[in-house]
Design an enzyme around this catalytic site. Sequence first.
Site, PDB file in Angstrom:
ATOM      1  N   SER A   1      33.305  63.711 -11.264  1.00  0.00           N
ATOM      2  CA  SER A   1      32.897  65.113 -11.111  1.00  0.00           C
ATOM      3  C   SER A   1      32.645  65.663 -12.506  1.00  0.00           C
ATOM      4  CB  SER A   1      34.040  65.894 -10.458  1.00  0.00           C
ATOM      5  OG  SER A   1      33.843  67.295 -10.578  1.00  0.00           O
TER       6      SER A   1
ATOM      7  N   TYR B   1      43.001  68.153  -9.401  1.00  0.00           N
ATOM      8  CA  TYR B   1      41.647  67.602  -9.282  1.00  0.00           C
ATOM      9  C   TYR B   1      41.101  67.238 -10.662  1.00  0.00           C
ATOM     10  CZ  TYR B   1      36.799  67.325  -7.550  1.00  0.00           C
ATOM     11  OH  TYR B   1      35.535  66.917  -7.209  1.00  0.00           O
TER      12      TYR B   1
HETATM   13  P1  NAD Z   1      33.711  65.642   1.876  1.00  0.00           P
HETATM   14  O1  NAD Z   1      34.941  66.397   2.229  1.00  0.00           O
HETATM   15  O2  NAD Z   1      32.420  65.997   2.549  1.00  0.00           O
HETATM   16  O3  NAD Z   1      33.973  64.074   2.083  1.00  0.00           O
HETATM   17  C1  NAD Z   1      35.171  63.476   1.679  1.00  0.00           C
HETATM   18  C2  NAD Z   1      35.296  62.150   2.377  1.00  0.00           C
HETATM   19  O4  NAD Z   1      36.554  61.576   1.994  1.00  0.00           O
HETATM   20  C3  NAD Z   1      35.318  62.269   3.912  1.00  0.00           C
HETATM   21  O5  NAD Z   1      34.680  61.161   4.491  1.00  0.00           O
HETATM   22  C4  NAD Z   1      36.812  62.239   4.214  1.00  0.00           C
HETATM   23  O6  NAD Z   1      37.129  61.799   5.540  1.00  0.00           O
HETATM   24  C5  NAD Z   1      37.273  61.246   3.178  1.00  0.00           C
HETATM   25  N1  NAD Z   1      38.717  61.310   2.934  1.00  0.00           N
HETATM   26  C6  NAD Z   1      39.465  62.364   2.557  1.00  0.00           C
HETATM   27  N2  NAD Z   1      40.763  62.001   2.495  1.00  0.00           N
HETATM   28  C7  NAD Z   1      40.812  60.687   2.830  1.00  0.00           C
HETATM   29  C8  NAD Z   1      41.859  59.738   2.948  1.00  0.00           C
HETATM   30  N3  NAD Z   1      43.136  60.060   2.713  1.00  0.00           N
HETATM   31  N4  NAD Z   1      41.543  58.488   3.325  1.00  0.00           N
HETATM   32  C9  NAD Z   1      40.255  58.136   3.592  1.00  0.00           C
HETATM   33  N5  NAD Z   1      39.230  58.990   3.501  1.00  0.00           N
HETATM   34  C10 NAD Z   1      39.513  60.249   3.113  1.00  0.00           C
HETATM   35  O7  NAD Z   1      33.582  65.763   0.287  1.00  0.00           O
HETATM   36  P2  NAD Z   1      32.343  65.571  -0.714  1.00  0.00           P
HETATM   37  O8  NAD Z   1      32.021  66.908  -1.239  1.00  0.00           O
HETATM   38  O9  NAD Z   1      31.289  64.729  -0.144  1.00  0.00           O
HETATM   39  O10 NAD Z   1      33.091  64.794  -1.902  1.00  0.00           O
HETATM   40  C11 NAD Z   1      32.997  63.396  -2.079  1.00  0.00           C
HETATM   41  C12 NAD Z   1      33.412  63.055  -3.493  1.00  0.00           C
HETATM   42  O11 NAD Z   1      32.550  63.696  -4.412  1.00  0.00           O
HETATM   43  C13 NAD Z   1      34.835  63.508  -3.845  1.00  0.00           C
HETATM   44  O12 NAD Z   1      35.476  62.558  -4.655  1.00  0.00           O
HETATM   45  C14 NAD Z   1      34.572  64.787  -4.628  1.00  0.00           C
HETATM   46  O13 NAD Z   1      35.617  65.067  -5.520  1.00  0.00           O
HETATM   47  C15 NAD Z   1      33.295  64.438  -5.343  1.00  0.00           C
HETATM   48  N6  NAD Z   1      32.517  65.582  -5.802  1.00  0.00           N
HETATM   49  C16 NAD Z   1      32.036  66.513  -4.912  1.00  0.00           C
HETATM   50  C17 NAD Z   1      31.287  67.581  -5.383  1.00  0.00           C
HETATM   51  C18 NAD Z   1      30.712  68.641  -4.461  1.00  0.00           C
HETATM   52  O14 NAD Z   1      30.183  69.642  -4.953  1.00  0.00           O
HETATM   53  N7  NAD Z   1      30.759  68.465  -3.149  1.00  0.00           N
HETATM   54  C19 NAD Z   1      31.044  67.697  -6.758  1.00  0.00           C
HETATM   55  C20 NAD Z   1      31.543  66.736  -7.625  1.00  0.00           C
HETATM   56  C21 NAD Z   1      32.277  65.679  -7.135  1.00  0.00           C
END
Ligand code: NAD
Length: 265
Positions: free
Chosen positions: A147, A160
């Site tokens: 991130s 985080y």
């Molecule tokens: P999201 O909530 O849409 O997806 C998260 C996924 O992780 C889901 O499939 C969920 O079921 C799974 N998950 C959560 N806890 C779990 C566990 N204990 N075991 C197995 N699976 C688990 O989130 P997202 O926004 O798509 O984020 C995905 C990644 O990208 C994360 O690491 C997040 O930190 C990173 N990220 C997101 C953003 C953003 O703006 N959305 C920005 C930077 C980084």
Amino acid sequence: MAVDYGLKGHAAVVTGSTSGIGQAMAHALAEQGVDVILNGFGDPAQIEADRRALEARTGVRALYHGADMTRPAEIEDMIDLARREFGRLDILVNNAGIQHVAAVDEFPPEKWDAVIAINLSSVFHATRAALPIMKAQGRGRIVNIASAHGLVASPFKSAYVAAKHGVVGFTKTVALETARQGITCNAICPGYVKTPLVEKQIGDQARTHGIPEDRVVAEVILASQPNKAFVTYEQLAGLMCYLVSDLGASATGSAYSIDGGWTAA
Ligand code: NAD
């Protein structure tokens, strides 16, 4: 995706791929002809329907493993499923992640532990299990979805930010250890991506503040993102596909920002 990255016949595990970025990365790989193991939480019937639809649309094998990213033995079994079913593991995308927002002195310790376990320790457990397979193949690609918060901080996101900085450091160490073995390890550091969760926040905040949604996006959600535009799944998938392709062979140990200028400031 129109570009062919030469990945047909490869096999991948994408953690947290039932939603958001992980789902988009798994779909992008499947569209390139990569067999994938999907993972994450959600409604079992929906997960199965999505899995079947992905197989039907792309012609690859898509399997689901329900490993909980807080449980090392389950993570190990998920990685081994690739070996058992596909006979190989070329690509590991460590993506699963959660967030919790609170001041440090009010941060619930169990939330701290959960964020560190899912966002950081699971990356170690999956990588640890994947490396022997990749070393035996003489080729492997690991992409960690970190991130902008892996490079800079924001208040109230201590767990985080600590976890994502940890992911960037871990990425560099793995890259150094595997540099002579045909394996690369990199981190992608996205700014804000319009996942379902963020989309809901836009509507909620617009109602709460009584301002239009475009102002919520520019002034609240994307306050730290200079270009005032969300990062798209396609933009992330493009970099991920490059990194896991042969073109990415010399790209290792780096943290790539796709954040509209956020971390340039
Ligand atoms: P999201 O909530 O849409 O997806 C998260 C996924 O992780 C889901 O499939 C969920 O079921 C799974 N998950 C959560 N806890 C779990 C566990 N204990 N075991 C197995 N699976 C688990 O989130 P997202 O926004 O798509 O984020 C995905 C990644 O990208 C994360 O690491 C997040 O930190 C990173 N990220 C997101 C953003 C953003 O703006 N959305 C920005 C930077 C980084």
